[in-house]
Design a protein around this motif. Structure first.
Motif, mmCIF file in Angstrom:
data_model
loop_
_atom_site.group_PDB
_atom_site.id
_atom_site.type_symbol
_atom_site.label_atom_id
_atom_site.label_comp_id
_atom_site.label_asym_id
_atom_site.label_seq_id
_atom_site.Cartn_x
_atom_site.Cartn_y
_atom_site.Cartn_z
ATOM 1 N N ASP A 78 0.785 -1.150 -0.080
ATOM 2 C CA ASP A 78 -0.103 0.076 0.031
ATOM 3 C C ASP A 78 0.992 1.026 -0.013
ATOM 4 O O ASP A 78 1.803 1.478 1.011
ATOM 5 C CB ASP A 78 -0.881 -0.124 1.361
ATOM 6 N N VAL A 89 0.354 4.248 -0.031
ATOM 7 C CA VAL A 89 -0.013 5.249 0.993
ATOM 8 C C VAL A 89 0.180 5.245 2.111
ATOM 9 O O VAL A 89 1.066 6.053 2.980
ATOM 10 C CB VAL A 89 -1.634 5.647 0.722
ATOM 11 N N SER A 90 0.035 3.766 2.719
ATOM 12 C CA SER A 90 0.539 3.584 4.209
ATOM 13 C C SER A 90 1.920 3.388 4.102
ATOM 14 O O SER A 90 2.754 3.163 5.501
ATOM 15 C CB SER A 90 -0.300 2.673 4.854
ATOM 16 N N GLY A 91 2.494 2.539 3.169
ATOM 17 C CA GLY A 91 3.741 2.112 3.221
ATOM 18 C C GLY A 91 3.783 0.586 3.806
ATOM 19 O O GLY A 91 4.870 0.223 4.016
ATOM 20 N N TRP A 131 -19.313 -3.883 4.004
ATOM 21 C CA TRP A 131 -19.913 -2.271 3.893
ATOM 22 C C TRP A 131 -20.369 -2.124 2.450
ATOM 23 O O TRP A 131 -20.013 -2.391 1.377
ATOM 24 C CB TRP A 131 -19.054 -1.336 4.109
ATOM 25 N N GLN A 160 -17.741 -4.026 0.133
ATOM 26 C CA GLN A 160 -16.291 -4.309 0.471
ATOM 27 C C GLN A 160 -16.037 -4.788 1.984
ATOM 28 O O GLN A 160 -17.068 -4.720 2.739
ATOM 29 C CB GLN A 160 -15.676 -2.660 0.460
ATOM 30 N N GLU A 161 -14.966 -5.423 2.158
ATOM 31 C CA GLU A 161 -14.791 -5.862 3.484
ATOM 32 C C GLU A 161 -14.364 -4.600 4.277
ATOM 33 O O GLU A 161 -13.734 -3.707 3.816
ATOM 34 C CB GLU A 161 -13.695 -6.948 3.645
ATOM 35 N N GLU A 162 -14.583 -4.542 5.682
ATOM 36 C CA GLU A 162 -13.995 -3.640 6.341
ATOM 37 C C GLU A 162 -12.769 -3.413 6.502
ATOM 38 O O GLU A 162 -11.879 -4.457 6.462
ATOM 39 C CB GLU A 162 -14.584 -4.004 7.697
ATOM 40 N N GLY A 163 -12.219 -2.035 6.206
ATOM 41 C CA GLY A 163 -10.763 -2.012 6.043
ATOM 42 C C GLY A 163 -9.862 -2.045 4.718
ATOM 43 O O GLY A 163 -8.889 -2.187 4.778
ATOM 44 N N GLN A 164 -10.836 -2.870 3.857
ATOM 45 C CA GLN A 164 -10.031 -3.366 2.711
ATOM 46 C C GLN A 164 -10.508 -2.358 1.366
ATOM 47 O O GLN A 164 -11.612 -2.006 1.441
ATOM 48 C CB GLN A 164 -10.690 -4.816 2.366
ATOM 49 N N LYS A 165 -9.750 -2.314 0.520
ATOM 50 C CA LYS A 165 -9.728 -1.332 -0.457
ATOM 51 C C LYS A 165 -10.427 -2.126 -1.594
ATOM 52 O O LYS A 165 -11.445 -1.270 -2.273
ATOM 53 C CB LYS A 165 -8.450 -1.071 -0.962
ATOM 54 N N VAL A 170 -11.435 5.549 -7.081
ATOM 55 C CA VAL A 170 -10.466 5.757 -6.209
ATOM 56 C C VAL A 170 -9.313 4.626 -5.980
ATOM 57 O O VAL A 170 -7.998 4.936 -6.120
ATOM 58 C CB VAL A 170 -10.881 5.870 -4.624
ATOM 59 N N PHE A 181 -5.208 5.027 -6.881
ATOM 60 C CA PHE A 181 -4.094 4.455 -5.895
ATOM 61 C C PHE A 181 -3.030 3.554 -6.883
ATOM 62 O O PHE A 181 -2.045 3.620 -6.688
ATOM 63 C CB PHE A 181 -4.591 3.695 -5.016
#
Lengths: 929, 387
Positions: free
Chosen positions: A432, A434-436, A453, A461-466, A501, A505
């Protein structure tokens, strides 16, 4: 297809087996066997044993076409080989045994003119082997063709049914044919491929399909094809594992994926693709040449657990393993088999091959046996070679990041980054940017039960997944449910925001390459210390394009409007001087000539400072604008218009007269004369500021904020000794961050933002000792004292607790000039400066040829020592000092290179401290000061 | 005029100034003393109100406020965060030179904006949520439109640069319900009201004018109920109340702190505001009377007093959340000035200094940002209603 032996196909029986067929080519459709039992539907293919060795490039193999043409083609190809091939086919197929395959097998045999062994289907553990082959083995000849076989009598239907599919077996045998063809042509090697299926209904019967391509006795090259699995006894289930792992290793060659020891899945994929989609095979083979050198596999003819060379010993004797082919050697043979080990523990023929990925973890870890056999130094050298030699490095294409294999440069970059991943293993990684964060792709997405969600457009999407997991509207069930319950369905899906988005990325992926070593240098200086000059100088020195077109344009405008400002000051001065002159004149008149009329006064109203009406109007207009403070707003546009006027004004004698008295104009900065003397050319529209103009210009870098520039010292820089380390330096990047002292605030509140800088460069103007600074509230302080105060507060700042400081004493040229006129003791801090000046020193030329230093140099050393003492009293550490003339590129270059050396030394010092057996300890050294 | 003479004059002038300053202090103290009874009255009123209204002080169980999300993604110290008005979006600014817009519910990153200047100190969401503003050491307040695509280098185009400050931009906030106006505070001792459409300064508060701050302004907060009033906190240990229509002078100056006022935040009712300072205290001031109503100070054993870095009020105003430089995050009972909870001592709390915190618009969640590069979202884990 001259002689085709008849293949006896007995439709009435449950078994079908191959019989020699000598009739004409078959014209009728061969009947197919139909699967009998659903449970027997195979899910995995038979394993194949391929041993490859090639230093040459693999030829591109044509993709296989439909089954029937394929068989013909095969026979043609095999004919070309004119090799002896033994094909042992014992088809006991009940499941989808393709007749055409059978006939293909037959034709192969026949055309090659070799003996065909027809095995009855009921034979268990078919153990037939070519006698010549065995002879090879027994004689211990290196180039023997091994035979891999495995059959399973007892577990036949249960265990093997999922791996056995005779038609697939033949499919894979076609690979082996392809492969063996390549091998034979190239290396004259031999390979033995066996396929063994057992899926007879009647338990205990096994089928063995052996395709042994060529016992190449004549291939006496050093390549050794030993099939490890050969000695595996038939009755053991274990024997099954060996070939399957071989298959997976073959898979590596085939599909360019990582060595994956997934026993079950991979063969299934391969062979299914092979049969159902022929184009896959074509692709697979076309890619092959890129994966050089391929992995070698060794086969031992000895019994299990024995040494591969002397065939002695059992599985409990200590052995060393080749990191490429997995061959094991006992302590007597290891040195002979592996030689001097230039690439670590590889047997001689394996040198140059990539290592078995499963053994990557043991790289550089010496075994006890080796330690016993060799002395310490040798072991260390070998382990070093093993770890660092090129052939043993992780091939970059094995590391897939976000679905893309790395290139070589990317891998190098990854491994040389400040925080490289430890023990990088081949595999699929996600990153990732963005986060590294990064990690290995696992099959599972999330532990536990992830929350989902759902977005407006129906994607979830799964929570916390892109990544989007799916669209609820795309599911048949949803539509059905909606139709049943007459729920509203969106007419069409709007473009999902989330997807957009994620594209954004992905697009900027190579961004992580930027995270190379970046050393930050913080440049701080008091107002007028020349810090911005040094900053500009660095930009000019190290950047290919110091200023972009836009910047250049801005600089030009800035210089021009500055010039108008200087003019304004001069014009103001002119008015003042004119008034003074007039008063003087009046006084003179009133004292000398008593004149009742005013005429004379009117006549004499002209002084040398008077100007004509037209310039006067312009001058008034300019001054008016200056007072109202919108000079900057007007002048970029007005430059062209007023340039001729300025030219005229500048040549005016009154202005020149004022200019000659410029030392009386306090507002006029010293650089003003530099620009005023070039006024005419500067105000032209086609004026391009030179580097020197830019260096001299005020306010070009953002004066109230912060500016930073990234650069790297170019390796081709002059007077830079070229050594190996310098090559590395060009990769190292530096960031010079210039911070304005005024922006620091009173207690340097935000200095903590710079805790990651490598060094603080503090800039002091040497010529400041007699200058005074008005901080706006009316209190006047010496600028040098002000610098000192700032220096103290920064040095004492907790953020820079262990930071290195480089003090740049700037404007040495001005000091040298000024110290002749103004003594250094003007500043309170320097009141004990009493230099001993050589009486023989020539007064004008300070850079004297004799050894006695000039007063300027003495003063510099004196000031440097003052700062050093101050620093060490504050921190107890050493302050680095550099002498700089800001306008001279060389001196700035030297100072920044000095900074680089300090940083480098810091790194090396850390290394020294880390190494336990350091003999270079700086402590107690007689040379240390 | 010789240097010696100048020095003499300077010394004399300094003495005079100091004497005047001392007199001013005395005067102020005496004023406070005369008003003391009245202040006490107010205090008793508040305390009485507290007793009648909430006989029992607020008490939290261990699971009432829990960390329910950790927003990971920054690689540098987080310096600032802001919530949107409506949706559950958070923008955060970090020293890695990025702004990240998060979905607080799913903890997804919606936008990541690479900044041209990495030294960012503040960020703010526009009331419509269409754009974000940020400012830092580059002395410029940059506005980014979230709908504009990124260019090939991964930079989002800056839709507006508000330049004019002569020092770092320490804080910025949009004027409520207006996407076109923004107030910034800066290290040049001023606050500025900007018109974003033109990119020009509408008014400058402080600076050369006499009643402005005398040191760096660190924080601004706009009154939620009357958006013409805003308050600023500064390194001169004061907070000042401003009317945007009258830029020339501060409406009121609030003394009391003994250190830099790092953060100011209006009370939800708009009649009070809270401050947090380097002296380790939070204070509550009344804008109508100009007096200090409450001090929130936790005694520490050692001499090292942690600074208050950021504060936020709950939607009712009953709770005050205060982040400290030692990683503590106290929840204060605003009426009784008692610590209800320390988020820093809870499970999976931050490891570094809490640098910023903010409450969501509906008051249901608290977001904290820290120097440990993470943001955490805290919400009520039990069945209690939000106080």
């Amino acid at each position: 297809m001259s002689s085709v032996e008849a293949s006896g196909v007995d439709d009435g029986t449950e078994y079908s087996f191959a019989v020699e067929y000598s009739g004409p080519p078959i014209t009728y459709d061969l009947p197919r066997a139909v699967p009998i039992n659903v449970e027997r539907i195979p899910v995995a293919a038979v394993v194949a044993q391929v041993s490859l060795c090639d230093k040459l490039s693999l030829p591109v193999v044509q993709p296989l076409l439909a089954p029937d043409p394929r068989s013909r083609k095969f026979s043609r190809e095999l004919k070309m080989l004119s090799s002896e091939t033994t094909t042992v086919v014992s088809p006991t197929s009940v499941i989808a045994f393709d007749r055409s395959n059978e006939s293909r097998g037959d034709s192969k045999e026949l055309e090659l003119g070799s003996e065909a062994t027809v095995s009855p289907s009921s034979v268990t553990a078919f153990e037939e082997r070519d006698t010549a082959n065995q002879g090879c083995v027994l004689s211990g000849e290196l180039s023997s063709s091994g035979a891999l076989e495995f059959s399973n009598g007892r577990y036949g239907s249960g265990e093997l049914s999922d791996v056995a599919n005779s038609s697939r077996a033949l499919g894979s045998s076609s690979i082996s044919h392809e492969r063996s063809r390549e091998l034979l042509r190239r290396a004259g090697s031999s390979s033995t491929i066996e396929f063994c299926d057992s899926f007879d209904k009647s338990l205990g019967s096994s089928m063995e399909l052996r395709v042994s391509n060529g016992r190449r006795k004549e291939s006496l090259d050093s390549n050794n094809y030993l099939n490890q699995a050969d000695w595996v006894s038939n009755e053991s289930v274990l024997s099954f594992d060996y070939p399957s792992s071989r298959v997976s290793s073959m898979k590596v060659v085939d599909c360019k994926t990582e060595a994956n020891c997934d026993v079950r899945r991979m063969p299934v994929v391969t062979f299914r693709d092979l049969e159902s989609d022929d184009s896959f095979f074509g692709q697979g083979t076309q890619e092959e040449p890129e994966t050089m050198p391929v992995k070698r596999v060794c086969q031992s003819k000895g019994k299990k657990g024995s040494c591969y060379r002397c065939f002695k010993g059992n599985r409990f004797t200590e052995k060393e393993v080749c990191i490429v082919c997995d061959a094991k050697y006992c302590s007597n043979c290891v040195l002979r088999a592996m030689g001097s080990m230039p690439e670590g523990r590889k047997c001689v023929p394996c040198i140059g091959f990539t290592i078995d990925e499963s053994k990557r973890g043991s790289l550089g870890k010496c075994s006890r046996m080796l330690k016993r056999l060799l002395n310490d130094l040798e072991v260390r050298q070998i382990m070093r070679a093993e770890k660092f030699c090129e052939a043993n490095q992780l091939p970059p294409e094995y590391v897939c990041v976000n679905g893309q294999p790395l290139s070589h440069e990317e891998l190098v970059m990854l491994q040389t980054c400040p925080n490289p991943p430890k023990k990088l293993k081949p595999g699929n990684y996600w990153y990732d940017k963005v986060s590294g964060l990064w990690g290995k792709l696992a099959g599972v997405q999330c532990a536990g039960n992830p929350h989902f969600w759902v977005n407006d457009d129906g994607s979830y999407q799964e929570e916390g997944q892109k990544n989007t997991r799916g669209y609820i509207w795309g599911k048949a069930g949803t539509k059905l449910a909606c139709a049943l319950l007459s729920l509203p369905v969106p007419s069409k899906f709007s473009n999902s925001c989330g997807e957009q988005v994620s594209n954004q990325f992905n697009r900027t992926l190579p961004d992580y390459l930027e995270q190379r070593t970046l050393q930050k240098l913080l440049l701080i200086g008091f107002n007028g210390s020349g810090a911005s000059t040094i900053f500009k100088q660095a930009k000019i020195l190290y950047k290919a394009i110091p200023f972009s077109g836009e910047e250049q344009e801005n600089i030009k405008l800035k210089i021009q409007s500055n010039l108008y400002g200087y003019f304004g000051i001069i014009l103001e001065g002119r008015e003042r001087f004119e008034e003074e002159a007039l008063i003087e004149l009046k006084n003179k008149h009133s004292s000398s000539i008593i004149d009742p009329s005013g005429n004379v006064v009117d006549n004499d109203n002209k002084t040398i400072y008077s100007i004509g009406p037209r310039p006067k109007a312009f001058s008034d207009w300019l001054l008016k604008n200056m007072v109202s403070g919108n000079l900057e707003a007007i002048f970029p546009a007005a430059t062209r218009e007023y340039a001729p006027l300025v030219e005229e004004l500048w040549s005016n004698s009154a202005i020149q007269a004022t200019y000659s008295r410029r030392s009386e104009l306090e507002m006029l900065p010293s650089v003003a004369s530099y620009f005023l003397e070039r006024a005419v050319s500067i105000l032209r529209t086609d004026y391009e500021p030179s580097n020197l103009d830019i260096l001299n210009a005020e306010g070009v870098t953002s004066s109230n904020g912060l500016a930073c520039v990234d650069f790297s010292f170019s390796p081709s820089a002059p007077d830079d000794d070229i050594d190996a380390a310098d090559q590395n330096d060009s990769l190292l990047r530096y960031q010079l961050i210039k911070v304005h002292a005024r922006g620091l605030g009173e207690n340097c509140k935000w200095l903590e933002m710079f805790e990651d800088v490598g060094m603080v460069i503090f800039c002091v103007a040497l010529s400041d000792y007699d200058q005074f600074y008005d901080d706006g509230s009316g209190s006047i302080t010496n600028k040098m004292m002000q610098s000192r105060k700032l220096f103290e507060s920064i040095v004492n700042h907790p953020t820079f607790d262990q930071m290195d400081f480089l003090l740049i004493l700037n404007k040495f040229d001005l000091l040298e000039e000024k110290i002749e006129r103004v003594p250094l003791t003007q500043c309170d801090w320097f009141d004990d400066f009493h230099p001993v000046i050589s009486p023989f020193r020539s007064s004008s030329n300070s850079t004297s040829s004799n050894n006695s230093p000039s007063v300027g140099q003495l003063a510099f050393h004196y000031i440097a020592v003052k700062f050093k003492r101050l620093y060490s009293s504050l921190t107890g550490r050493k302050l680095y000092v550099s002498l700089v003339k800001g306008l001279e590129p060389e001196s700035v270059d030297l100072a920044l290179k000095y900074a680089r050396e300090i940083l480098k030394w810091d790194e090396e010092r850390a290394n020294f401290n880390l190494s336990e057996h350091s003999i270079y300890s700086t402590e107690g050294s007689p040379f240390s000061p | 005029m010789s240097v010696a003479e100048l020095k003499e004059r300077h010394a004399a002038a300094t003495e005079t100034v100091n004497a005047l300053r001392e007199r001013l202090k005395q005067k102020r103290l005496s004023l406070l003393d005369t008003d003391g009874m009245w202040i006490l009255e107010i205090f008793y009123f508040i305390a009485g109100y507290a007793r009648s209204q909430a006989r029992t002080p607020v008490s939290f169980g261990p699971t009432d406020l829990v960390c329910c999300r950790t927003l990971q993604g920054h690689t540098g110290k987080v310096y600032s965060l802001d919530w949107t008005q409506e949706k559950n979006r958070i923008v955060s600014a970090s020293q890695d030179g990025r702004l990240i817009v998060w979905n607080a519910l799913t903890s997804q990153k919606i936008h990541a904006i690479k900044l041209p200047c990495a030294w960012v100190m503040t960020c703010a969401f526009s009331p419509t949520g269409q754009s974000v503003a940020c400012g830092g050491l580059d002395s410029v307040c940059s506005i980014f439109n979230l709908n504009s695509p990124m260019d090939k280098d991964g930079y989002s185009p800056v839709s507006k640069m508000l330049s004019g400050h002569k020092g770092y931009v320490s804080s910025c906030q949009y004027v409520p319900d207006e996407d076109t106006h923004l107030i910034t505070s800066s290290g040049d001792q001023t606050c500025v009201l900007w018109d974003i459409t033109t990119g020009l300064r509408t008014s400058v508060f402080g600076g050369e004018f006499q009643s402005g701050h005398t040191a760096d302004v660190l924080s601004v907060s706009i009154n939620g109920s009357n958006s013409r009033m805003f308050v600023s906190g500064s390194c001169d240990a004061t907070a000042r109340l401003w009317d945007t229509r009258v830029a020339s002078r501060a409406v009121r100056t609030f003394h009391g702190h003994e250190g830099d006022v790092n953060t100011v935040r209006f009370f939800p009712d708009g009649n009070r505001f809270g401050t947090g300072s380097d002296d380790g205290t939070c204070r509550l001031f009344d804008i109508r009377t100009g007096h200090q109503l409450q001090v929130y100070y936790q005694q520490h054993g050692d001499n090292d007093v942690p600074h208050v870095t950021s504060i936020a009020f709950s939607i009712s105003g009953r709770l005050l959340f205060a982040g400290y430089s030692n990683g503590d995050c106290f929840v204060w009972d605003t009426l009784l000035a008692k610590v209800v909870l320390n988020l820093g001592s809870l499970q999976n709390s931050h490891e570094g200094r809490i640098s910023c915190l903010g409450l969501s618009a509906d008051g249901s969640a608290l977001c904290t940002g820290s120097w440990d590069t993470n943001l955490k979202i805290w919400a009520f884990g039990g069945h209690r209603r939000v106080v």
